[in-house]
Write a protein that holds these residues in place. Sequence first.
Motif, PDB file in Angstrom:
ATOM      1  N   ARG A 292      31.262  81.737  88.678  1.00  0.00           N
ATOM      2  CA  ARG A 292      32.171  80.582  88.627  1.00  0.00           C
ATOM      3  C   ARG A 292      31.905  79.780  87.356  1.00  0.00           C
ATOM      4  O   ARG A 292      32.820  79.314  86.687  1.00  0.00           O
ATOM      5  N   PHE A 293      30.625  79.675  87.004  1.00  0.00           N
ATOM      6  CA  PHE A 293      30.240  78.946  85.801  1.00  0.00           C
ATOM      7  C   PHE A 293      30.767  79.664  84.548  1.00  0.00           C
ATOM      8  O   PHE A 293      31.418  79.084  83.694  1.00  0.00           O
ATOM      9  N   PHE A 294      30.500  80.978  84.484  1.00  0.00           N
ATOM     10  CA  PHE A 294      30.947  81.751  83.311  1.00  0.00           C
ATOM     11  C   PHE A 294      32.472  81.694  83.190  1.00  0.00           C
ATOM     12  O   PHE A 294      33.024  81.476  82.110  1.00  0.00           O
ATOM     13  N   ASP A 295      33.162  81.877  84.311  1.00  0.00           N
ATOM     14  CA  ASP A 295      34.632  81.940  84.267  1.00  0.00           C
ATOM     15  C   ASP A 295      35.234  80.624  83.819  1.00  0.00           C
ATOM     16  O   ASP A 295      36.246  80.600  83.114  1.00  0.00           O
ATOM     17  N   GLU A 296      34.603  79.536  84.211  1.00  0.00           N
ATOM     18  CA  GLU A 296      35.129  78.233  83.795  1.00  0.00           C
ATOM     19  C   GLU A 296      35.052  78.085  82.268  1.00  0.00           C
ATOM     20  O   GLU A 296      36.008  77.663  81.623  1.00  0.00           O
ATOM     21  N   ILE A 297      33.930  78.495  81.708  1.00  0.00           N
ATOM     22  CA  ILE A 297      33.789  78.415  80.247  1.00  0.00           C
ATOM     23  C   ILE A 297      34.748  79.405  79.585  1.00  0.00           C
ATOM     24  O   ILE A 297      35.424  79.093  78.604  1.00  0.00           O
ATOM     25  N   PHE A 298      34.817  80.586  80.144  1.00  0.00           N
ATOM     26  CA  PHE A 298      35.692  81.634  79.602  1.00  0.00           C
ATOM     27  C   PHE A 298      37.144  81.134  79.532  1.00  0.00           C
ATOM     28  O   PHE A 298      37.835  81.320  78.540  1.00  0.00           O
ATOM     29  N   LEU A 299      37.581  80.443  80.586  1.00  0.00           N
ATOM     30  CA  LEU A 299      38.968  79.962  80.604  1.00  0.00           C
ATOM     31  C   LEU A 299      39.187  78.805  79.632  1.00  0.00           C
ATOM     32  O   LEU A 299      40.269  78.652  79.082  1.00  0.00           O
ATOM     33  N   LYS A 300      38.144  78.029  79.402  1.00  0.00           N
ATOM     34  CA  LYS A 300      38.262  76.968  78.389  1.00  0.00           C
ATOM     35  C   LYS A 300      38.443  77.608  77.012  1.00  0.00           C
ATOM     36  O   LYS A 300      39.265  77.181  76.211  1.00  0.00           O
ATOM     37  N   VAL A 301      37.660  78.662  76.771  1.00  0.00           N
ATOM     38  CA  VAL A 301      37.780  79.383  75.495  1.00  0.00           C
ATOM     39  C   VAL A 301      39.190  79.970  75.379  1.00  0.00           C
ATOM     40  O   VAL A 301      39.854  79.857  74.346  1.00  0.00           O
ATOM     41  N   LEU A 302      39.644  80.551  76.464  1.00  0.00           N
ATOM     42  CA  LEU A 302      40.965  81.202  76.470  1.00  0.00           C
ATOM     43  C   LEU A 302      42.075  80.186  76.173  1.00  0.00           C
ATOM     44  O   LEU A 302      42.986  80.446  75.406  1.00  0.00           O
ATOM     45  N   ARG A 303      41.968  79.016  76.794  1.00  0.00           N
ATOM     46  CA  ARG A 303      43.011  78.003  76.604  1.00  0.00           C
ATOM     47  C   ARG A 303      43.072  77.542  75.144  1.00  0.00           C
ATOM     48  O   ARG A 303      44.117  77.390  74.565  1.00  0.00           O
ATOM     49  N   LYS A 304      41.890  77.379  74.538  1.00  0.00           N
ATOM     50  CA  LYS A 304      41.837  76.869  73.169  1.00  0.00           C
ATOM     51  C   LYS A 304      42.101  77.954  72.124  1.00  0.00           C
ATOM     52  O   LYS A 304      42.551  77.665  71.020  1.00  0.00           O
ATOM     53  N   ASN A 305      41.772  79.201  72.473  1.00  0.00           N
ATOM     54  CA  ASN A 305      41.834  80.284  71.467  1.00  0.00           C
ATOM     55  C   ASN A 305      42.562  81.506  72.001  1.00  0.00           C
ATOM     56  O   ASN A 305      42.012  82.615  71.986  1.00  0.00           O
ATOM     57  N   PRO A 306      43.807  81.355  72.470  1.00  0.00           N
ATOM     58  CA  PRO A 306      44.461  82.524  73.063  1.00  0.00           C
ATOM     59  C   PRO A 306      44.527  83.709  72.105  1.00  0.00           C
ATOM     60  O   PRO A 306      44.398  84.860  72.531  1.00  0.00           O
ATOM     61  N   GLU A 307      44.672  83.415  70.806  1.00  0.00           N
ATOM     62  CA  GLU A 307      44.828  84.502  69.833  1.00  0.00           C
ATOM     63  C   GLU A 307      43.558  85.342  69.708  1.00  0.00           C
ATOM     64  O   GLU A 307      43.590  86.476  69.235  1.00  0.00           O
TER      65      GLU A 307
END
Length: 355
Positions: A292-307
Amino acid sequence: MKEFDYVIIGGGCAGLSLAYELEIHNKLIDKKLAIIEPREDYKRDKSWSFWKVTSHNFSDCIKKSWKNFTINISNNTKYLECSKTPYQTIDSGLFYEKIINKLKLNENIFFFKNINEINTQNSILFNSVSDISDDKHKLWQHFYGIEIETDKKIFDDEIFNLMDFDCEQKNKVHFFYTLPFSKNKALIETTWISELNDKSIMDYEKQITNYLNDRLKIKKYKINYSEKGAIPLFQINNLKKLNQINIGTVGGMTRLSTGYTFLNIQEQCKYIRENIKNIQKVKLFQINKKYRFFDEIFLKVLRKNPEKMPNIFYKMFESKTETVINFLSNTSNIFEDFSIVNKMPKWIFIKALFN
Ligand SMILES: Cc1cc2nc3c(=O)[nH]c(=O)nc-3n(C[C@H](O)[C@H](O)[C@H](O)COP(=O)(O)OP(=O)(O)OC[C@H]3O[C@@H](n4cnc5c(N)ncnc54)[C@H](O)[C@@H]3O)c2cc1C
């Protein structure tokens, strides 16, 4: 009004999996169960796929399983093997049929269309119905897929394509997913990660037609079936209530970085069945905190850097395939976790951690 020991609200994947799990382990011999489900009839509406890292009750509902897969970014393809944990697709039509046929044999199990038809005051409720409201800041995994049939044998049905990122991204995350069920039948899905009501991604049929025509060079086919949906990629407030336990998607069973939910639902059902006598007292079943911790960070990265996401997913698979599968399926050990984290671009993950 009729009263029941247990009430399952929503007879979909989680509701029916739980009822089946209780039934086959004889937990409904002297208990009454009501299942509340508004749909008129059950027919195939989803294809649930996953790497088989644990056993489940539905091996006879498998449409196909594979030991090999690919992942693509533009100009690059990785060929990967998963023979230890084959990738399986469950046909929801077979799943519903198997469970309903079994449940109908038990006179202690009752079906209703609406919860107002029963008295729930003294029951334990297992709820799988969502009241998630729209929020512009939240991400969803959207997908639309069609099962096509061709005259010619054009698919290699020994290998499926997990993610093909070689397609238009529109500054979001977009990939195609292909499951060849036979040499002339395959499910092709267009998958996006975006907000719930993002209209810019919703010309799904056109996207699939173009993908079939231009990328796969398939012009002549007939469509046998289609499926469409959106999975919430955010933590759902899942507070423990005295007489209600949330299950399935609303019970937090989705891995937020991938959308995989089916096997987690099966694990949740096993846990509930094992603890059914004490279910109001034991702690809630949850996906392990580290994921849950990793996924939350992963999704923050995804939102900011979709490319950057196609490369990030691609790079993840530079670890041993078994390691990645274990990580994505919640069964990795600390060394495997480290190997995955090590493949991630450090700086943007550190920034996301502190944002
Ligand atoms: C199209 C699609 C494909 C998916 N593919 C995969 C996959 O490949 N692998 C994977 O791991 N996960 C997948 N998922 C995610 C997840 O496994 C599924 O969404 C799964 O169906 C979730 O189970 P659930 O019981 O939580 O929800 P559902 O299966 O949606 O069940 C909820 C039930 O509640 C009923 N309901 C609605 N309103 C009411 C009401 N007011 N009262 C009572 N009942 C009500 C609905 O009719 C439905 O039957 C997919 C999701 C979708 C939408």
